[in-house]
Scaffold this active site. Structure first.
Site, PDB file in Angstrom:
ATOM      1  N   GLU A   8      -6.136 -10.702  -2.203  1.00  0.00           N
ATOM      2  CA  GLU A   8      -6.859 -10.791  -0.854  1.00  0.00           C
ATOM      3  C   GLU A   8      -8.295 -10.736  -1.197  1.00  0.00           C
ATOM      4  O   GLU A   8      -9.317  -9.868  -0.718  1.00  0.00           O
ATOM      5  CB  GLU A   8      -6.507  -9.500  -0.063  1.00  0.00           C
ATOM      6  CG  GLU A   8      -5.169  -9.192   0.518  1.00  0.00           C
ATOM      7  CD  GLU A   8      -4.834  -7.972   1.175  1.00  0.00           C
ATOM      8  OE1 GLU A   8      -5.536  -7.504   1.855  1.00  0.00           O
ATOM      9  OE2 GLU A   8      -3.612  -7.938   1.284  1.00  0.00           O
ATOM     10  N   GLU A  50       0.745  -1.400   0.131  1.00  0.00           N
ATOM     11  CA  GLU A  50       0.026  -0.007   0.027  1.00  0.00           C
ATOM     12  C   GLU A  50       0.760   1.341  -0.045  1.00  0.00           C
ATOM     13  O   GLU A  50       0.561   1.966   0.678  1.00  0.00           O
ATOM     14  CB  GLU A  50      -0.941  -0.177   1.003  1.00  0.00           C
ATOM     15  CG  GLU A  50      -2.035  -1.249   1.159  1.00  0.00           C
ATOM     16  CD  GLU A  50      -2.785  -1.218   2.397  1.00  0.00           C
ATOM     17  OE1 GLU A  50      -2.681  -0.411   3.095  1.00  0.00           O
ATOM     18  OE2 GLU A  50      -3.875  -2.168   2.150  1.00  0.00           O
TER      19      GLU A  50
HETATM   20  C1  GLA Z   1      -5.134  -4.769   3.755  1.00  0.00           C
HETATM   21  C2  GLA Z   1      -3.918  -5.580   4.288  1.00  0.00           C
HETATM   22  C3  GLA Z   1      -4.223  -7.111   4.923  1.00  0.00           C
HETATM   23  C4  GLA Z   1      -5.535  -6.958   5.790  1.00  0.00           C
HETATM   24  C5  GLA Z   1      -6.508  -6.255   5.293  1.00  0.00           C
HETATM   25  C6  GLA Z   1      -7.693  -6.422   5.988  1.00  0.00           C
HETATM   26  O1  GLA Z   1      -5.601  -5.197   3.038  1.00  0.00           O
HETATM   27  O2  GLA Z   1      -3.064  -5.959   3.137  1.00  0.00           O
HETATM   28  O3  GLA Z   1      -3.190  -7.303   5.721  1.00  0.00           O
HETATM   29  O4  GLA Z   1      -5.227  -6.038   6.981  1.00  0.00           O
HETATM   30  O5  GLA Z   1      -6.281  -4.927   4.857  1.00  0.00           O
HETATM   31  O6  GLA Z   1      -7.999  -7.446   6.751  1.00  0.00           O
END
Ligand code: GLA
Length: 366
Positions: free
Chosen positions: A258, A152
Site C-alpha cells: 500500500e 493488521e
Molecule cells: C489500511 C488498509 C487499507 C486501507 C488503508 C487506508 O492500510 O489495509 O485497506 O483502508 O488502511 O485507506
C-alpha cells in the site's frame, strides 16, 4: 520528459503516447507493479489509460472488506466485487483480494462477534470465518491471484497480537485457520499476511515470530505484506532493509502492499496524547500545489526506496501503491482533511518528478 504528449481527458486522467515510460514494463524482471484503486474503476473510464499503462495488478480499495462483502450474517454483497473482477479480467490485470479477516474490532462487522446477547464462542467465530472465506475465495477461485488473508493482527504496543474479538476468543489460532480456509478454497492463490509498521523493530520481531509459528504448523502463508505508508523525511530505510533480510532468511516473500509517501507528515497527530490535533487539523500547506523542493525531496526518497527494492527483488514479489494519483489518495482525508501529494502522479494523472526517479531506479542495473 517523454510525457509531454499526454492528452488530458475531461476530469482526471490522461492517455499516453507510444514510447512513454511504463512502471509495469520497467519493473518487469524485478517485481510486479500494482495499485489499490477505487471500487468504481469499472465506471471511471478516464482512469483506465493511466491504470493499464502503468500497472499490472489491482487491489480494490474497499469492496472486498468484510464489512462491505458480508455486512450481516449470510447477506453477501458481491455486486461491486464482481464488477471489479470482471473489469480486471477484461483489462488483463491481476487482482489482489483485500482482505478476508481484518483483525480490528472497528473493522469487523459486529455480528461476527455476537451470539444473541452473548459473545460468540471460538467455535462459532471460526465457523463464521470459514463460511466467509469459503464463500468469497471460492467465488473468485482462479480469478483472484492473491489474497490479503489477515490484515493488521499484530499489536502496536507490548502485546503480541492486537486485542480483538478474534484474538480474545481464539488466540493465534484464528490466523492459522484463516490461511487454511483460504488455501482450501483456492489452492493456487498466493496468501499474504498484511500489516503496517512491520518494517520497524517491534513489529518485525512479532512478524518473524508469527511466520515461524505458522510455518511450524505447516500453515500455507506465502508472503508478508508491508503496507508501506511512509512520510516525507521519515523513510525507515535501515529498518526496512533489516526486515527484508529477515524475510529472506525466513524464506517468505514480501509484497509492498500500500505504498505512498505522505507530503504532509502526520506522525504528530498521534504524538503527546493527541494534543497537536487542533493545530494539525488546520494544516493544509500545499492546497495550491506542491512546491518544487518538496517534489524533489519526494522524488529522492522514492528513488532510495526503489533502489532498496531492486536490491531485494529476489524477496519482493510485488510493489503496489495505494491509490492511482494524488487526487484519489486516502491521505487527502486521513487523519485530517488536506490537499496531499503522496503518489507518483498528480491530480491530472501526469507523472511527477517521483515517477521519473522510480523509472530511473528500475532501469538501472538492467
Ligand atoms: C489500511 C488498509 C487499507 C486501507 C488503508 C487506508 O492500510 O489495509 O485497506 O483502508 O488502511 O485507506
Amino acid at each position: 520528459m517523454t510525457w509531454m504528449s499526454c492528452v488530458l481527458l475531461a476530469g482526471a486522467s490522461c492517455s499516453f503516447a507510444a514510447g512513454s515510460h511504463s512502471l509495469r514494463e520497467t519493473a518487469a524482471g524485478w517485481f510486479e507493479m500494482g495499485v489499490g484503486i477505487s471500487d468504481r474503476i469499472p465506471e471511471r473510464t478516464n482512469d483506465w489509460p493511466l491504470l493499464t499503462t502503468q500497472f499490472s495488478a489491482v487491489t480494490p480499495e474497499n469492496c472486498m472488506k468484510p464489512v462491505a462483502i458480508q455486512p450481516a450474517d449470510g447477506r453477501f454483497n458481491f455486486a461491486q466485487a464482481d464488477a471489479f473482477v470482471d473489469f480486471a479480467a477484461r483489462h488483463g490485470l491481476k487482482v489482489v483480494g483485500h482482505c478476508l479477516v481484518w483483525a480490528k474490532d472497528d473493522r469487523t462487522p459486529p455480528w461476527f462477534y455476537r451470539d444473541g446477547d452473548r459473545p460468540a464462542s471460538a467455535e462459532l467465530l471460526l465457523q463464521r470465518m470459514r463460511r466467509h472465506i469459503e464463500t468469497v475465495v471460492g467465488r473468485y477461485r482462479g480469478r483472484i491471484a492473491a489474497w490479503d488473508v489477515v490484515n493488521e493482527a499484530l499489536d502496536d504496543g507490548t502485546n503480541f497480537l492486537r486485542p480483538s474479538g478474534w484474538e480474545k476468543a481464539c488466540g493465534e489460532e484464528f490466523i492459522a485457520k484463516a490461511f487454511e480456509y483460504a488455501h482450501q478454497a483456492d489452492p493456487k492463490a498466493f496468501l499474504i499476511y498484511n500489516d503496517y509498521n512491520n518494517e520497524l523493530p517491534a513489529k518485525r520481531e512479532k512478524t518473524i515470530r508469527l511466520i515461524r509459528s505458522l510455518r511450524a504448523k505447516n500453515v500455507p502463508v506465502h508472503a508478508v505484506g508491508l503496507q508501506g505508508h511512509y512520510e516525507l523525511g521519515r523513510l525507515p530505510l535501515a529498518d526496512l532493509e533489516a526486515t527484508l533480510v529477515g524475510m529472506r532468511e525466513l524464506g517468505v516473500k514480501v509484497v509492498v502492499s500500500e505504498l505512498d509517501i505522505d507530503a504532509i507528515p502526520r506522525a504528530r497527530w498521534w504524538a503527546d496524547g493527541g494534543k497537536h490535533r487542533e493545530e494539525l487539523a488546520k494544516l493544509d500547506p500545499y492546497r495550491d500545489g506542491c512546491p518544487p523542493e518538496i517534489l524533489k525531496q519526494q522524488a529522492d526518497e522514492y528513488a532510495q526506496l526503489f533502489r532498496l527494492f531492486r536490491q531485494y527483488a529476489d524477496v519482493i514479489a510485488r510493489v503496489s501503491f495505494w491509490n492511482l494519483h494524488d487526487g484519489q489518495s486516502w491521505l487527502n482525508y486521513f487523519p485530517w482533511q488536506r490537499v496531499n501529494h503522496p503518489l507518483l502522479f498528480d491530480r491530472q494523472g501526469r507523472p511527477k518528478p517521483a515517477f521519473d526517479a522510480v523509472i530511473g531506479e528500475l532501469s538501472a542495473g538492467k
